[in-house]
Design a protein around this motif. Structure first.
Motif, PDB file in Angstrom:
ATOM      1  N   ALA A   1       7.796  26.655 -42.762  1.00  0.00           N
ATOM      2  CA  ALA A   1       6.346  26.829 -42.573  1.00  0.00           C
ATOM      3  C   ALA A   1       5.964  28.306 -42.414  1.00  0.00           C
ATOM      4  O   ALA A   1       4.991  28.764 -43.033  1.00  0.00           O
ATOM      5  CB  ALA A   1       5.864  25.999 -41.375  1.00  0.00           C
ATOM      6  N   PRO A   2       6.702  29.094 -41.622  1.00  0.00           N
ATOM      7  CA  PRO A   2       6.390  30.533 -41.564  1.00  0.00           C
ATOM      8  C   PRO A   2       6.506  31.208 -42.934  1.00  0.00           C
ATOM      9  O   PRO A   2       5.694  32.077 -43.267  1.00  0.00           O
ATOM     10  CB  PRO A   2       7.438  31.078 -40.590  1.00  0.00           C
ATOM     11  CG  PRO A   2       7.806  29.922 -39.724  1.00  0.00           C
ATOM     12  CD  PRO A   2       7.706  28.711 -40.608  1.00  0.00           C
ATOM     13  N   ALA A   3       7.492  30.809 -43.734  1.00  0.00           N
ATOM     14  CA  ALA A   3       7.636  31.410 -45.075  1.00  0.00           C
ATOM     15  C   ALA A   3       6.397  31.134 -45.916  1.00  0.00           C
ATOM     16  O   ALA A   3       5.911  32.003 -46.637  1.00  0.00           O
ATOM     17  CB  ALA A   3       8.883  30.860 -45.769  1.00  0.00           C
ATOM     18  N   ARG A   4       5.857  29.919 -45.801  1.00  0.00           N
ATOM     19  CA  ARG A   4       4.649  29.584 -46.579  1.00  0.00           C
ATOM     20  C   ARG A   4       3.467  30.437 -46.139  1.00  0.00           C
ATOM     21  O   ARG A   4       2.718  30.949 -46.958  1.00  0.00           O
ATOM     22  CB  ARG A   4       4.315  28.097 -46.419  1.00  0.00           C
ATOM     23  CG  ARG A   4       5.126  27.178 -47.322  1.00  0.00           C
ATOM     24  CD  ARG A   4       4.501  25.775 -47.414  1.00  0.00           C
ATOM     25  NE  ARG A   4       4.438  25.108 -46.122  1.00  0.00           N
ATOM     26  CZ  ARG A   4       5.445  24.411 -45.586  1.00  0.00           C
ATOM     27  NH1 ARG A   4       6.603  24.297 -46.226  1.00  0.00           N
ATOM     28  NH2 ARG A   4       5.310  23.831 -44.413  1.00  0.00           N
ATOM     29  N   LEU A   5       3.306  30.617 -44.819  1.00  0.00           N
ATOM     30  CA  LEU A   5       2.177  31.420 -44.337  1.00  0.00           C
ATOM     31  C   LEU A   5       2.272  32.853 -44.848  1.00  0.00           C
ATOM     32  O   LEU A   5       1.266  33.457 -45.227  1.00  0.00           O
ATOM     33  CB  LEU A   5       2.138  31.415 -42.791  1.00  0.00           C
ATOM     34  CG  LEU A   5       1.046  32.289 -42.175  1.00  0.00           C
ATOM     35  CD1 LEU A   5      -0.344  31.715 -42.458  1.00  0.00           C
ATOM     36  CD2 LEU A   5       1.244  32.464 -40.672  1.00  0.00           C
ATOM     37  N   LEU A   6       3.488  33.410 -44.845  1.00  0.00           N
ATOM     38  CA  LEU A   6       3.667  34.811 -45.244  1.00  0.00           C
ATOM     39  C   LEU A   6       3.853  34.980 -46.749  1.00  0.00           C
ATOM     40  O   LEU A   6       4.082  36.093 -47.224  1.00  0.00           O
ATOM     41  CB  LEU A   6       4.871  35.409 -44.508  1.00  0.00           C
ATOM     42  CG  LEU A   6       4.755  35.478 -42.978  1.00  0.00           C
ATOM     43  CD1 LEU A   6       6.083  35.913 -42.360  1.00  0.00           C
ATOM     44  CD2 LEU A   6       3.637  36.422 -42.552  1.00  0.00           C
TER      45      LEU A   6
END
Ligand SMILES: [Zn+2]
Length: 452
Positions: free
Chosen positions: A380-385
């Motif tokens: 999920a953090p990878a998707r946000l960034l």
């Protein structure tokens, strides 16, 4: 050709829908094979990962590395090493440095500096407004061009609705979200701790929960009208979570993060730890902590972020306040002078080296699965960034965190690689930590050398 074979580990890769025992071969910085059994190629280093988790590298979307500007608190070098020791392969560095990261030279400095360091990867977060002053937006195109992957005035809310709307439109046109620090300062009143039992017992000004939820109500309305993606940083109250759920049903494109301290501690921790349990937003009531647990369990909360906020003892006014607080001591009712000192103490705690251990407790308690935890700390953090990370499929960059989920250890701030020691978790027993942190196929942290 550089090769590396991880044998017999439990591969937990939610983005590939994989959770089971596999061998993983890394070659030239990439994942080369994931199979039930792989023979060791000649010349490959082999690691016995029996009983360990092999996860896509953990990503923290919210850290403060204090560089440029505050070397007494942290530097890009110490911060990225602390990140690697905590199991993070990538961290997003907030813009409230000095000077503020509101122009391409600062973004480029952060990237250049980080590349010279053999540790986690830094992703720069650009300010939304110049000097975080809330009056004039940054040049979004130029900041994205320089390497910014997220926009935020974190530490300070964006008060001006029209500026926020314009900023959301610009960031979204580039494909990036804005991360919002949600605080109505006319309601938070520079409160030192949550408004309630803790603020009454300490005799300090309380920070109300409406200060957060009322601002979220406004901002999600603006974001919905603009059809723009927003990210809510460090959500801390039950009402905020209800609003996020309701606005999602209406179609708002909103993700949110929670910090380990907001799910692990309630406001009573401020009675014991004083300035080392003071942050913005503050630790909340037991009711809020329970609501956060439920929102982690039901999927309302998308990700875990540390809000790593290192401070030196002077900034925390420890010379004046340290003697008043501590484990085993009765909570003080502060004099007017001490209350004023407490209010002036800097907000924030270090988190990079305790985040994973605290988050693993959610799995040990049975609240969420291991796969869901890795999703909250990597995919999920990878998707946000907007990063091509957070997954371990063949061909992916070999950013990997090898986790020992069962090792018990004690939080000893004096052993942190971070420059700062401001934590309310001193002495806490945790279960599980990162054993190896691998960035692009290279070991950047090896916890086997410093086993507990
Ligand atoms: Zn913040």
């Amino acid at each position: 050709m550089k090769q590396f074979l991880l044998k017999f580990g439990r591969v937990i890769d939610p983005a590939s829908n994989r959770d089971g025992v596999f061998d993983v071969l890394l070659r030239d910085g990439r994942v080369s094979a994931v199979e039930p059994q792989l023979p060791a190629p000649e010349g490959a280093r082999s690691v016995d990962a029996r009983g360990l988790w092999i996860a896509p590298g953990l990503i923290d979307v919210h850290v403060h590395l204090r560089d440029p500007g505050f070397p007494e608190k942290e530097t890009i070098s110490t911060g990225l090493r602390a990140a690697a020791a905590g199991g993070f392969t990538t961290v997003a560095a907030m813009a409230n440095t000095s000077p503020v990261n509101d122009r391409p030279e600062i973004t480029r400095y952060m990237i250049d500096r980080s590349r010279a360091i053999h540790a986690a990867t830094l992703v720069p977060v650009s300010a939304v407004s110049k000097a975080l002053a809330g009056a004039e937006t940054v040049d979004f195109e130029a900041m994205a061009e320089a390497g910014a992957q997220l926009f935020s005035d974190d530490g300070i809310p964006v008060d001006d609705s029209r500026l926020l709307k314009r900023a959301l439109e610009r960031a979204n046109r580039l494909g990036f979200a804005i991360s919002l620090h949600e605080e109505d300062r006319s309601l938070s009143c520079n409160g030192a701790v949550n408004a309630g039992d803790a603020s009454r017992r300490l005799g300090v000004i309380g920070y109300s929960d409406e200060a957060e939820s009322e601002r979220i109500r406004r901002d999600l309305t603006i974001a919905l009208e603009a059809n723009a993606a927003v990210h809510i940083a460090h959500v801390s109250t039950a009402e905020s979570l209800d609003l996020i759920r309701a606005m999602r049903i209406k179609g708002a494109r909103v993700t949110c993060e929670v910090t380990p301290h907001h799910f692990a501690l309630d406001d009573s921790a401020a009675l014991t730890w004083g300035p080392n349990a003071k942050m913005n937003p503050p630790l909340r009531s037991r009711r809020d902590v329970d609501a956060i647990g439920a929102a982690i369990e039901d999927g309302t909360i998308d990700m875990i972020a540390s809000d790593h906020a290192p401070h030196d003892p002077q900034s925390k006014h420890m010379d004046h306040l340290a003697g008043l607080f501590g484990p085993g001591m009765a909570a003080p009712h502060l004099s007017a002078d001490d209350a004023a000192e407490f209010a002036r103490a800097a907000n924030g705690i270090v988190g990079l080296e305790t985040s994973l251990g605290l988050a693993l407790a959610l799995v040990h308690r049975g609240l969420i699965s291991a796969s869901r935890l890795i999703s909250m700390m990597s995919a999920a953090p990878a998707r946000l960034l907007k990063l091509n990370r957070g997954r371990l499929a063949v061909g992916d960059t070999a950013d990997i965190t090898v986790i020992d989920p069962d090792v018990e250890w004690t939080v000893e701030p004096d052993r942190f690689l971070s420059k700062s020691r401001n934590t309310p978790f001193r002495g806490m027993r945790l279960k599980g930590r990162a054993l190896l942190t691998i960035v692009a196929g290279e070991i950047v942290y090896d916890g086997r050398k410093s086993a507990a």
